[in-house]
Design a protein around this motif. Structure first.
Motif, PDB file in Angstrom:
ATOM      1  N   UNK A 120       0.846  -1.197   0.000  1.00 12.13           N
ATOM      2  CA  UNK A 120       0.000   0.000   0.000  1.00 12.13           C
ATOM      3  C   UNK A 120       0.883   1.249   0.000  1.00 12.13           C
ATOM      4  N   UNK A 121       0.295   2.379  -0.344  1.00  9.78           N
ATOM      5  CA  UNK A 121       1.058   3.627  -0.390  1.00  9.78           C
ATOM      6  C   UNK A 121       1.544   3.995   1.015  1.00  9.78           C
ATOM      7  N   UNK A 122       2.866   4.038   1.192  1.00  6.24           N
ATOM      8  CA  UNK A 122       3.467   4.448   2.458  1.00  6.24           C
ATOM      9  C   UNK A 122       4.137   5.801   2.263  1.00  6.24           C
ATOM     10  N   UNK A 123       4.084   6.636   3.273  1.00 10.19           N
ATOM     11  CA  UNK A 123       4.762   7.932   3.228  1.00 10.19           C
ATOM     12  C   UNK A 123       5.377   8.214   4.578  1.00 10.19           C
ATOM     13  N   UNK A 124       6.355   9.130   4.602  1.00  9.08           N
ATOM     14  CA  UNK A 124       6.840   9.601   5.893  1.00  9.08           C
ATOM     15  C   UNK A 124       5.947  10.746   6.365  1.00  9.08           C
ATOM     16  N   UNK A 125       6.283  11.344   7.489  1.00 13.47           N
ATOM     17  CA  UNK A 125       5.416  12.374   8.067  1.00 13.47           C
ATOM     18  C   UNK A 125       5.336  13.630   7.204  1.00 13.47           C
ATOM     19  N   UNK A 126       6.273  13.773   6.261  1.00 13.76           N
ATOM     20  CA  UNK A 126       6.257  14.924   5.349  1.00 13.76           C
ATOM     21  C   UNK A 126       5.465  14.647   4.087  1.00 13.76           C
ATOM     22  N   UNK A 127       4.937  13.436   3.976  1.00 15.97           N
ATOM     23  CA  UNK A 127       4.159  13.083   2.804  1.00 15.97           C
ATOM     24  C   UNK A 127       4.982  12.547   1.653  1.00 15.97           C
ATOM     25  N   UNK A 128       6.289  12.318   1.870  1.00 16.43           N
ATOM     26  CA  UNK A 128       7.131  11.780   0.802  1.00 16.43           C
ATOM     27  C   UNK A 128       6.890  10.276   0.672  1.00 16.43           C
ATOM     28  N   UNK A 129       6.659   9.776  -0.538  1.00 16.10           N
ATOM     29  CA  UNK A 129       6.382   8.340  -0.694  1.00 16.10           C
ATOM     30  C   UNK A 129       7.597   7.492  -0.358  1.00 16.10           C
ATOM     31  N   UNK A 130       7.362   6.394   0.356  1.00 10.07           N
ATOM     32  CA  UNK A 130       8.467   5.549   0.812  1.00 10.07           C
ATOM     33  C   UNK A 130       8.233   4.050   0.566  1.00 10.07           C
TER      34      UNK A 130
END
Length: 398
Positions: free
Chosen positions: A33-43
């Motif tokens: 699934x789409x994962x991001x860090x707290x800044x919204x950058x995809x990871x």
């Protein structure tokens, strides 16, 4: 770790591990699934690729390895055929954003990364595999790409880390109906819709395998094309003019000029400080904790331990944990946010902070990993989801 078939004189030599980085990239992006860090950058793709590499290293402890990616720009196949890959969609922006970080982390892990202009990753892998053979080294190729089956022989083996499967010469023939030496002819007949490579119309894997089992080679099949009856026979005869082009497109090059050799592909010491900075920025806190020799945070570690479930036994183990939990979270992965239109392609759940699992069962894309059947997963989930005594937190549950 998959059980690799034995080789002959190469048994005592360390294998050259060749990683199809481009295959890893897309499989990681589509599997999670789409994962991001707290800044919204995809990871998500970064996490998936690095996780697969960490597992591969843990399983094989390689001395020689190369992680091979496609370089930007056109290749010789584009020169041969202007419509090559013309039907492919542009790489999603959220995936493109992650590529540089993936490359940076791989290098910081001490793993040689290879990209060569004008050819594809497959061609570089094929050439390096030939270098290994010339040095009497076994070669293990980690990929989910069926095209690389043409490289398999007594020295070269394919492994698929997502399905824990191995392809040696015998298993290639069992899977495709032809030996590795027949894979190029097989691919020429079938074509490849994902790469927009024309095959013989209406000829699928079963027909291609049947013909090659009978006539042994594509050249011999064409010599007897007049004996093939019906519409499919007409299609074969009509396609003869374009068959040489198709064959050139599906054939992996084994002679790419390289400035590196096997001796340049030795695993180097990792750069812990660089990895620490990358993991901090991307918020891979469990890996960061490992590097800092500290216990993983338990209260806010969103991605501490994330399982992708593709086996029924793994699913049963997780469902037992959910039933024993005081409360668990449940989410669905769908094709749309409109619940009246959406089709479900996977489910995820967590029973405690820092531990979660995802069960894909409807992902449909090139080289998609083997998945459990949707009916099996939903049947096993139903008693837990409908049990009023089990507390649950739902998202996208409509």
């Amino acid at each position: 770790m998959p059980n690799l078939p034995t080789t002959t004189q190469s048994n005592l030599k360390p294998p050259l591990i060749l990683v199809d980085g481009s295959s890893y990239l897309y499989r990681a992006f589509h599997a999670l699934p789409a994962l991001t860090n707290s800044k919204g950058f995809p990871t998500g793709a970064i996490y998936g690729v690095v996780n697969m590499l960490k597992r591969l290293i843990a399983d094989y402890h390689p001395q020689y390895i190369a992680v091979v990616f496609d370089a930007k720009g056109k290749t010789f196949r584009d020169d041969l055929y202007a419509e090559y890959k013309a039907t492919r969609k542009t790489m999603p922006e959220e995936l493109a954003q992650q590529i540089q970080s993936i490359h940076d982390i791989i290098r910081a892990m001490g793993l040689p990364l290879v990209m060569i202009d004008g050819v594809e990753a497959d061609d570089v892998i094929g050439t390096l595999a030939q270098h290994a053979i010339a040095q009497d080294l076994p070669c293990v190729i980690s990929t989910g790409d069926k095209d690389l089956a043409q490289l398999v022989n007594t020295h070269v083996t394919l492994i698929n880390t997502m399905t824990n499967s191995v392809l040696d010469p015998q298993r290639v023939e069992e899977k495709f109906g032809v030996p590795p030496t027949g894979i190029i002819d097989y691919l020429t007949l079938v074509g490849d819709t994902s790469d927009n490579i024309p095959g013989v119309p209406q000829v699928g894997p079963k027909t291609a395998a049947k013909w090659l089992q009978q006539y042994k080679t594509l050249d011999n099949l064409l010599l007897h094309a007049d004996k093939i009856t019906g519409k499919v026979g007409e299609n074969l005869r009509a396609a003869q003019a374009q068959i040489p082009l198709t064959k050139a497109l599906v054939t992996i090059k084994l002679d790419v000029p390289l400035s590196i050799d096997v001796d340049d592909l030795i695993v180097q010491p990792a750069n812990p400080q660089s990895l620490i900075e990358f993991y901090k920025e991307l918020e891979f806190k469990n890996w960061l904790a490992e590097l800092l020799d500290a216990a993983p945070a338990q209260h806010d570690d969103k991605y501490a331990h994330y399982d992708i479930i593709t086996a029924e036994a793994e699913l049963d183990k997780w469902l037992a944990q959910l039933r024993a939990a005081k409360v668990f979270a449940f989410d669905t992965e769908t094709t749309s946010l409109d619940y009246m239109q959406a089709k479900i392609v996977g489910v995820s759940f967590a029973a405690e902070p820092g531990k979660a699992a995802y069960v894909p069962f409807g992902h449909d894309y090139e080289n998609a990993p083997a998945q459990l059947a949707k009916e099996l997963v939903l049947t096993k989930l139903k008693p837990i989801l409908t049990d009023p005594s089990l507390k649950k937190i739902g998202h996208h549950t409509k």
